[in-house]
Scaffold this motif. Structure first.
Motif, PDB file in Angstrom:
ATOM      1  N   GLU A  34      32.788  35.555  32.456  1.00  0.00           N
ATOM      2  CA  GLU A  34      31.540  34.785  32.427  1.00  0.00           C
ATOM      3  C   GLU A  34      30.519  35.363  33.402  1.00  0.00           C
ATOM      4  OE1 GLU A  34      31.752  30.861  34.377  1.00  0.00           O
ATOM      5  OE2 GLU A  34      33.853  31.300  34.763  1.00  0.00           O
ATOM      6  N   ASN A  35      30.981  36.254  34.262  1.00  0.00           N
ATOM      7  CA  ASN A  35      30.082  36.864  35.248  1.00  0.00           C
ATOM      8  C   ASN A  35      29.763  38.316  34.940  1.00  0.00           C
ATOM      9  OD1 ASN A  35      29.941  34.474  36.915  1.00  0.00           O
ATOM     10  ND2 ASN A  35      32.068  34.893  37.446  1.00  0.00           N
ATOM     11  N   GLY A  36      30.039  38.752  33.726  1.00  0.00           N
ATOM     12  CA  GLY A  36      29.715  40.121  33.327  1.00  0.00           C
ATOM     13  C   GLY A  36      30.943  40.854  32.825  1.00  0.00           C
ATOM     14  N   ASP A  37      30.696  42.066  32.331  1.00  0.00           N
ATOM     15  CA  ASP A  37      31.779  42.889  31.788  1.00  0.00           C
ATOM     16  C   ASP A  37      32.043  44.066  32.722  1.00  0.00           C
ATOM     17  OD1 ASP A  37      31.549  41.171  29.692  1.00  0.00           O
ATOM     18  OD2 ASP A  37      30.868  42.666  28.240  1.00  0.00           O
ATOM     19  N   ALA A  38      33.272  44.576  32.698  1.00  0.00           N
ATOM     20  CA  ALA A  38      33.625  45.767  33.473  1.00  0.00           C
ATOM     21  C   ALA A  38      34.571  46.627  32.642  1.00  0.00           C
ATOM     22  CB  ALA A  38      34.281  45.388  34.793  1.00  0.00           C
ATOM     23  N   ASP A  39      34.173  47.877  32.422  1.00  0.00           N
ATOM     24  CA  ASP A  39      35.069  48.834  31.768  1.00  0.00           C
ATOM     25  C   ASP A  39      36.005  49.409  32.812  1.00  0.00           C
ATOM     26  OD1 ASP A  39      33.793  48.556  29.285  1.00  0.00           O
ATOM     27  OD2 ASP A  39      32.256  50.011  29.863  1.00  0.00           O
ATOM     28  N   PHE A  40      37.251  49.615  32.443  1.00  0.00           N
ATOM     29  CA  PHE A  40      38.211  50.152  33.403  1.00  0.00           C
ATOM     30  C   PHE A  40      39.174  51.115  32.724  1.00  0.00           C
ATOM     31  CE2 PHE A  40      41.852  47.561  32.127  1.00  0.00           C
ATOM     32  CZ  PHE A  40      41.259  46.464  31.529  1.00  0.00           C
ATOM     33  N   GLY A  41      39.752  51.972  33.565  1.00  0.00           N
ATOM     34  CA  GLY A  41      40.704  52.964  33.076  1.00  0.00           C
ATOM     35  C   GLY A  41      41.828  53.169  34.073  1.00  0.00           C
ATOM     36  N   PRO A  42      42.691  54.120  33.822  1.00  0.00           N
ATOM     37  CA  PRO A  42      43.874  54.338  34.662  1.00  0.00           C
ATOM     38  C   PRO A  42      43.508  54.524  36.143  1.00  0.00           C
ATOM     39  CG  PRO A  42      44.022  55.646  32.664  1.00  0.00           C
ATOM     40  CD  PRO A  42      42.640  55.061  32.677  1.00  0.00           C
ATOM     41  N   GLY A  43      44.176  53.774  37.000  1.00  0.00           N
ATOM     42  CA  GLY A  43      43.954  53.888  38.439  1.00  0.00           C
ATOM     43  C   GLY A  43      42.918  52.928  38.981  1.00  0.00           C
ATOM     44  N   ASP A  44      42.202  52.231  38.099  1.00  0.00           N
ATOM     45  CA  ASP A  44      41.214  51.245  38.546  1.00  0.00           C
ATOM     46  C   ASP A  44      41.890  49.886  38.770  1.00  0.00           C
ATOM     47  OD1 ASP A  44      39.186  53.141  38.268  1.00  0.00           O
ATOM     48  OD2 ASP A  44      38.652  52.474  36.245  1.00  0.00           O
ATOM     49  N   ALA A  45      41.263  49.067  39.595  1.00  0.00           N
ATOM     50  CA  ALA A  45      41.774  47.721  39.879  1.00  0.00           C
ATOM     51  C   ALA A  45      40.688  46.695  39.598  1.00  0.00           C
ATOM     52  CB  ALA A  45      42.247  47.621  41.327  1.00  0.00           C
ATOM     53  N   LEU A  46      41.108  45.456  39.383  1.00  0.00           N
ATOM     54  CA  LEU A  46      40.194  44.353  39.096  1.00  0.00           C
ATOM     55  C   LEU A  46      40.701  43.086  39.785  1.00  0.00           C
ATOM     56  CD1 LEU A  46      40.091  44.988  35.266  1.00  0.00           C
ATOM     57  CD2 LEU A  46      38.067  45.181  36.719  1.00  0.00           C
ATOM     58  N   LEU A  47      39.767  42.247  40.161  1.00  0.00           N
ATOM     59  CA  LEU A  47      40.103  40.904  40.637  1.00  0.00           C
ATOM     60  C   LEU A  47      39.371  39.900  39.753  1.00  0.00           C
ATOM     61  CD1 LEU A  47      41.298  38.969  42.828  1.00  0.00           C
ATOM     62  CD2 LEU A  47      39.176  39.306  44.104  1.00  0.00           C
ATOM     63  N   VAL A  48      40.114  39.011  39.126  1.00  0.00           N
ATOM     64  CA  VAL A  48      39.515  37.889  38.390  1.00  0.00           C
ATOM     65  C   VAL A  48      39.676  36.657  39.267  1.00  0.00           C
ATOM     66  CG1 VAL A  48      39.621  36.436  36.327  1.00  0.00           C
ATOM     67  CG2 VAL A  48      40.078  38.892  36.149  1.00  0.00           C
ATOM     68  N   ASP A  49      38.571  35.986  39.553  1.00  0.00           N
ATOM     69  CA  ASP A  49      38.611  34.856  40.480  1.00  0.00           C
ATOM     70  C   ASP A  49      39.203  33.602  39.829  1.00  0.00           C
ATOM     71  OD1 ASP A  49      37.302  36.186  42.675  1.00  0.00           O
ATOM     72  OD2 ASP A  49      35.460  36.080  41.494  1.00  0.00           O
ATOM     73  N   PRO A  50      39.746  32.693  40.641  1.00  0.00           N
ATOM     74  CA  PRO A  50      40.201  31.419  40.100  1.00  0.00           C
ATOM     75  C   PRO A  50      39.066  30.715  39.351  1.00  0.00           C
ATOM     76  CG  PRO A  50      40.930  31.656  42.377  1.00  0.00           C
ATOM     77  CD  PRO A  50      39.994  32.790  42.098  1.00  0.00           C
ATOM     78  N   ASP A  51      39.402  30.108  38.237  1.00  0.00           N
ATOM     79  CA  ASP A  51      38.459  29.323  37.427  1.00  0.00           C
ATOM     80  C   ASP A  51      37.394  30.150  36.719  1.00  0.00           C
ATOM     81  OD1 ASP A  51      39.689  26.840  38.076  1.00  0.00           O
ATOM     82  OD2 ASP A  51      38.707  26.901  40.024  1.00  0.00           O
ATOM     83  N   GLU A  52      37.537  31.456  36.724  1.00  0.00           N
ATOM     84  CA  GLU A  52      36.559  32.322  36.048  1.00  0.00           C
ATOM     85  C   GLU A  52      37.025  32.579  34.600  1.00  0.00           C
ATOM     86  OE1 GLU A  52      36.311  36.399  37.557  1.00  0.00           O
ATOM     87  OE2 GLU A  52      34.139  36.334  37.331  1.00  0.00           O
ATOM     88  N   GLU A  53      36.175  32.260  33.658  1.00  0.00           N
ATOM     89  CA  GLU A  53      36.483  32.524  32.241  1.00  0.00           C
ATOM     90  C   GLU A  53      36.560  34.037  32.042  1.00  0.00           C
ATOM     91  OE1 GLU A  53      36.641  30.085  29.780  1.00  0.00           O
ATOM     92  OE2 GLU A  53      36.657  31.363  27.981  1.00  0.00           O
ATOM     93  N   HIS A  54      37.626  34.495  31.341  1.00  0.00           N
ATOM     94  CA  HIS A  54      37.812  35.944  31.216  1.00  0.00           C
ATOM     95  C   HIS A  54      38.638  36.301  29.990  1.00  0.00           C
ATOM     96  CE1 HIS A  54      41.356  34.422  33.306  1.00  0.00           C
ATOM     97  NE2 HIS A  54      42.023  35.471  32.840  1.00  0.00           N
ATOM     98  N   ASN A  55      38.515  37.555  29.586  1.00  0.00           N
ATOM     99  CA  ASN A  55      39.329  38.104  28.506  1.00  0.00           C
ATOM    100  C   ASN A  55      39.461  39.607  28.766  1.00  0.00           C
ATOM    101  OD1 ASN A  55      40.808  38.342  26.152  1.00  0.00           O
ATOM    102  ND2 ASN A  55      39.174  37.647  24.794  1.00  0.00           N
ATOM    103  N   PHE A  56      40.484  40.226  28.200  1.00  0.00           N
ATOM    104  CA  PHE A  56      40.699  41.666  28.329  1.00  0.00           C
ATOM    105  C   PHE A  56      40.789  42.261  26.933  1.00  0.00           C
ATOM    106  CE2 PHE A  56      42.686  39.780  32.052  1.00  0.00           C
ATOM    107  CZ  PHE A  56      42.140  40.542  33.067  1.00  0.00           C
ATOM    108  N   VAL A  57      39.975  43.254  26.673  1.00  0.00           N
ATOM    109  CA  VAL A  57      39.985  43.892  25.359  1.00  0.00           C
ATOM    110  C   VAL A  57      40.368  45.361  25.508  1.00  0.00           C
ATOM    111  CG1 VAL A  57      38.588  44.485  23.332  1.00  0.00           C
ATOM    112  CG2 VAL A  57      38.189  42.323  24.549  1.00  0.00           C
ATOM    113  N   ASN A  58      41.270  45.815  24.666  1.00  0.00           N
ATOM    114  CA  ASN A  58      41.571  47.248  24.621  1.00  0.00           C
ATOM    115  C   ASN A  58      40.402  47.927  23.916  1.00  0.00           C
ATOM    116  OD1 ASN A  58      42.355  49.842  23.983  1.00  0.00           O
ATOM    117  ND2 ASN A  58      44.495  49.297  23.584  1.00  0.00           N
ATOM    118  N   SER A  59      39.545  48.563  24.690  1.00  0.00           N
ATOM    119  CA  SER A  59      38.328  49.168  24.155  1.00  0.00           C
ATOM    120  C   SER A  59      38.470  50.672  23.971  1.00  0.00           C
ATOM    121  CB  SER A  59      37.146  48.849  25.079  1.00  0.00           C
ATOM    122  OG  SER A  59      37.461  49.166  26.418  1.00  0.00           O
ATOM    123  N   GLY A  60      39.708  51.161  24.104  1.00  0.00           N
ATOM    124  CA  GLY A  60      39.943  52.589  23.926  1.00  0.00           C
ATOM    125  C   GLY A  60      40.610  52.876  22.597  1.00  0.00           C
ATOM    126  N   GLU A  61      41.084  54.091  22.470  1.00  0.00           N
ATOM    127  CA  GLU A  61      41.698  54.542  21.214  1.00  0.00           C
ATOM    128  C   GLU A  61      43.219  54.564  21.315  1.00  0.00           C
ATOM    129  OE1 GLU A  61      39.771  55.310  18.527  1.00  0.00           O
ATOM    130  OE2 GLU A  61      38.103  54.600  19.754  1.00  0.00           O
TER     131      GLU A  61
END
Lengths: 115, 115
Positions: free
Chosen positions: B73-100
């Motif tokens: 709900e706070n924006g999108d972030a593309d990520f790949g091998p070796g990257d990290a992410l933090l999703v905050d408590p109560d934050e609406e989110h989804n993960f999509v496989n956007s690669g091949e």
């Protein structure tokens, strides 16, 4: 939401007396807003290791690349890509790169253990 | 100390209405003796995703393989091998496989969120 690129989190040498060819990148830390746990990425060269040590927090580990051996006071465990490990609080342990290629593993600790 | 082989922790389909081609392997859980956090390995095929959702615990994420997009709900972030992410408590989110290729990422949660 916070995105931490690998490019912004370079690995730094582990500052521990006795450590050989081992580096750590702090991927997710309290400073990033993590509420519970911190995530670090350890890398070591062939034969590399920190030093046998113990502390009152646990390690939750996932091997990303390479082959290693967890040496603990309760036995040894060889591990490779896709394997996980749990090191208990107060358990003496060390990690050795026992393969021929770089070893990379994720190590998660409670925030209090991210030192 | 406990060793969890990838061979003993096969991925199971994510049981969430609306989920498409996404599986999870519970690598380290409370039942393994973990005191603080649980570690899961998510895998999805091209275009695969769970469903947009929120909960009162955070996600600490490390991408092992493939390319994805975190949609929050706070924006999108593309990520790949070796990257990290933090999703905050109560934050609406989804993960999509956007690669091949298959997407695999580690997702760490407090024990209370390992459902």
């Amino acid at each position: 939401m916070k995105y931490m690129s690998k490019n912004d989190r370079p690995a730094q040498p582990v500052k521990m007396e006795g450590a050989v060819d081992v580096r750590v990148a702090k991927m997710v830390a309290e400073a990033d807003g993590a509420p519970t746990s911190a995530m670090r990425l350890f890398e070591s060269g062939r034969g590399g290791h920190p030093r046998g040590h113990a502390h009152d927090w646990e390690h939750v580990i996932f091997c990303v690349e390479g082959n290693g051996t967890l040496k603990s006071e309760n036995g040894d465990a060889d591990f490779g890509p896709g394997d996980a490990l749990l090191v208990d609080p107060d358990e003496e342990h060390n990690f050795v790169n026992s393969g021929e290629t770089p070893l990379r593993f994720i190590c998660v600790v409670p925030l209090s253990g991210d030192k």
